[in-house]
Design an enzyme around this catalytic site. Sequence first.
Site, PDB file in Angstrom:
ATOM      1  N   GLY A  12      -7.676  -1.920  -7.043  1.00 58.54           N
ATOM      2  CA  GLY A  12      -8.182  -0.551  -7.126  1.00 58.54           C
ATOM      3  C   GLY A  12      -7.733   0.125  -8.409  1.00 58.54           C
ATOM      4  O   GLY A  12      -7.518   1.339  -8.451  1.00 58.54           O
ATOM      5  N   ASP A  60     -13.203  -7.788  -4.407  1.00 59.70           N
ATOM      6  CA  ASP A  60     -13.476  -7.151  -3.114  1.00 59.70           C
ATOM      7  C   ASP A  60     -12.391  -7.641  -2.166  1.00 59.70           C
ATOM      8  O   ASP A  60     -12.384  -8.814  -1.774  1.00 59.70           O
ATOM      9  CB  ASP A  60     -14.868  -7.530  -2.605  1.00 59.70           C
ATOM     10  CG  ASP A  60     -15.173  -6.902  -1.248  1.00 59.70           C
ATOM     11  OD1 ASP A  60     -14.271  -6.239  -0.681  1.00 59.70           O
ATOM     12  OD2 ASP A  60     -16.301  -7.067  -0.767  1.00 59.70           O
ATOM     13  N   ASN A  87      -3.120  -1.224  -3.979  1.00 59.40           N
ATOM     14  CA  ASN A  87      -3.516   0.183  -4.057  1.00 59.40           C
ATOM     15  C   ASN A  87      -4.944   0.417  -3.563  1.00 59.40           C
ATOM     16  O   ASN A  87      -5.281   1.515  -3.121  1.00 59.40           O
ATOM     17  CB  ASN A  87      -3.364   0.628  -5.521  1.00 59.40           C
ATOM     18  CG  ASN A  87      -4.068   1.938  -5.826  1.00 59.40           C
ATOM     19  OD1 ASN A  87      -3.556   3.005  -5.519  1.00 59.40           O
ATOM     20  ND2 ASN A  87      -5.266   1.871  -6.417  1.00 59.40           N
ATOM     21  N   SER A 142       0.556   6.438   2.765  1.00 60.19           N
ATOM     22  CA  SER A 142       0.120   7.820   2.532  1.00 60.19           C
ATOM     23  C   SER A 142       0.918   8.787   3.394  1.00 60.19           C
ATOM     24  O   SER A 142       1.433   8.414   4.461  1.00 60.19           O
ATOM     25  CB  SER A 142      -1.360   7.954   2.891  1.00 60.19           C
ATOM     26  OG  SER A 142      -1.759   9.317   2.914  1.00 60.19           O
ATOM     27  N   TYR A 155      -8.395   6.530   8.778  1.00 61.68           N
ATOM     28  CA  TYR A 155      -7.603   6.431   7.545  1.00 61.68           C
ATOM     29  C   TYR A 155      -6.101   6.513   7.842  1.00 61.68           C
ATOM     30  O   TYR A 155      -5.318   5.663   7.385  1.00 61.68           O
ATOM     31  CB  TYR A 155      -8.022   7.552   6.585  1.00 61.68           C
ATOM     32  CG  TYR A 155      -7.236   7.584   5.302  1.00 61.68           C
ATOM     33  CD1 TYR A 155      -7.450   6.627   4.310  1.00 61.68           C
ATOM     34  CD2 TYR A 155      -6.270   8.564   5.079  1.00 61.68           C
ATOM     35  CE1 TYR A 155      -6.719   6.646   3.129  1.00 61.68           C
ATOM     36  CE2 TYR A 155      -5.535   8.588   3.908  1.00 61.68           C
ATOM     37  CZ  TYR A 155      -5.758   7.626   2.931  1.00 61.68           C
ATOM     38  OH  TYR A 155      -5.032   7.654   1.772  1.00 61.68           O
ATOM     39  N   LYS A 159      -3.193   3.609   7.266  1.00 54.74           N
ATOM     40  CA  LYS A 159      -2.038   3.787   6.369  1.00 54.74           C
ATOM     41  C   LYS A 159      -0.719   3.627   7.119  1.00 54.74           C
ATOM     42  O   LYS A 159       0.297   3.242   6.529  1.00 54.74           O
ATOM     43  CB  LYS A 159      -2.130   5.140   5.658  1.00 54.74           C
ATOM     44  CG  LYS A 159      -3.273   5.203   4.632  1.00 54.74           C
ATOM     45  CD  LYS A 159      -3.022   4.219   3.500  1.00 54.74           C
ATOM     46  CE  LYS A 159      -4.092   4.220   2.441  1.00 54.74           C
ATOM     47  NZ  LYS A 159      -3.809   3.300   1.339  1.00 54.74           N
TER      48      LYS A 159
END
Length: 252
Positions: A12, A60, A87, A142, A155, A159
């Site tokens: 990323g 990917d 990342n 996160s 999400y 994380k």
Amino acid sequence: MHLKDKTVLVTGGGRGLGRAYCEALSKAGASVVVADIRETQDTVETIISRGGKAIGLSLDVTDMLSCQNMADRAIKEYGNIHCLVNNAALYGDISGGRFDQLRDDQWDNVMAVNVKGIWQCCKACVPYLRKSGGGSIINISSLAATFGMPYALDYATSKAAVIGLTRSLARELGRDWIRVNAVAPSAVLTEGTNEFMGEKKEKTLQIISEGQSLKSNLRTEDMTGTIIYLASDDSKFVTGQTIMVDGGTVML
Ligand SMILES: NC(=O)c1ccc[n+]([C@@H]2O[C@H](COP(=O)([O-])OP(=O)(O)OC[C@H]3O[C@@H](n4cnc5c(N)ncnc54)[C@H](O)[C@@H]3O)[C@@H](O)[C@H]2O)c1
């Protein structure tokens, strides 16, 4: 030049925080592999124009062959791998919503990229890290995992899984002197944050900074020191940790 003679892979790395990590790692002396499903050319050209070493490649993380190709290309180009920064994630690309209105495919895609993707990149790179005599894996978690986040259950759950993955892998790979740590940033204004938060961006960032001990929002450049520290031998006895770079929101 903390990272002279080290090869670091950043997934990323085409934009946002990943791009900032690539540029900072290069400035610290590392040879960088910039891997992304998006274009990586801008990141690579910036590094090379500043006298650093970098290659870009298409990745990917949901495709094991693509992950293997990333690791093999890094070896072909630089001869070894010392550090992998996981990342890449679905963050800017997701829309969120009430927990009971998320679709199955949204949930599955987030887990496939944010959790399974890390596992796959680790599977591809760990044999090469072993050959280098050890190394460092840095997984990006996160504040959503350490504090919780409404309307982004997929999400936040992904994380939080990154932290469990980090701890278990740290226990399994210690015998190979491969350290595995996570970093949990609070909100940083990136293209991803613009897309993720949309028009609620200003208000959300304000609420986040009010909940911190340090009353301002995290900036991209505030993240890079922790990444360089974990990639370098300065952290050679640190493994299994989650470092919160959140201005003192969550304190363990
Ligand atoms: N920006 C923030 O406020 C913030 C806060 C906490 C954690 N994070 C985490 O930091 C990381 C970077 O965030 P960002 O703000 O730069 O957002 P971003 O959305 O720009 O970052 C994600 C990157 O991952 C890449 N990517 C997505 N799917 C991929 C796939 N299948 N294979 C390979 N690459 C893929 C994207 O192309 C993009 O470059 C993410 O892991 C994110 O969850 C960000």
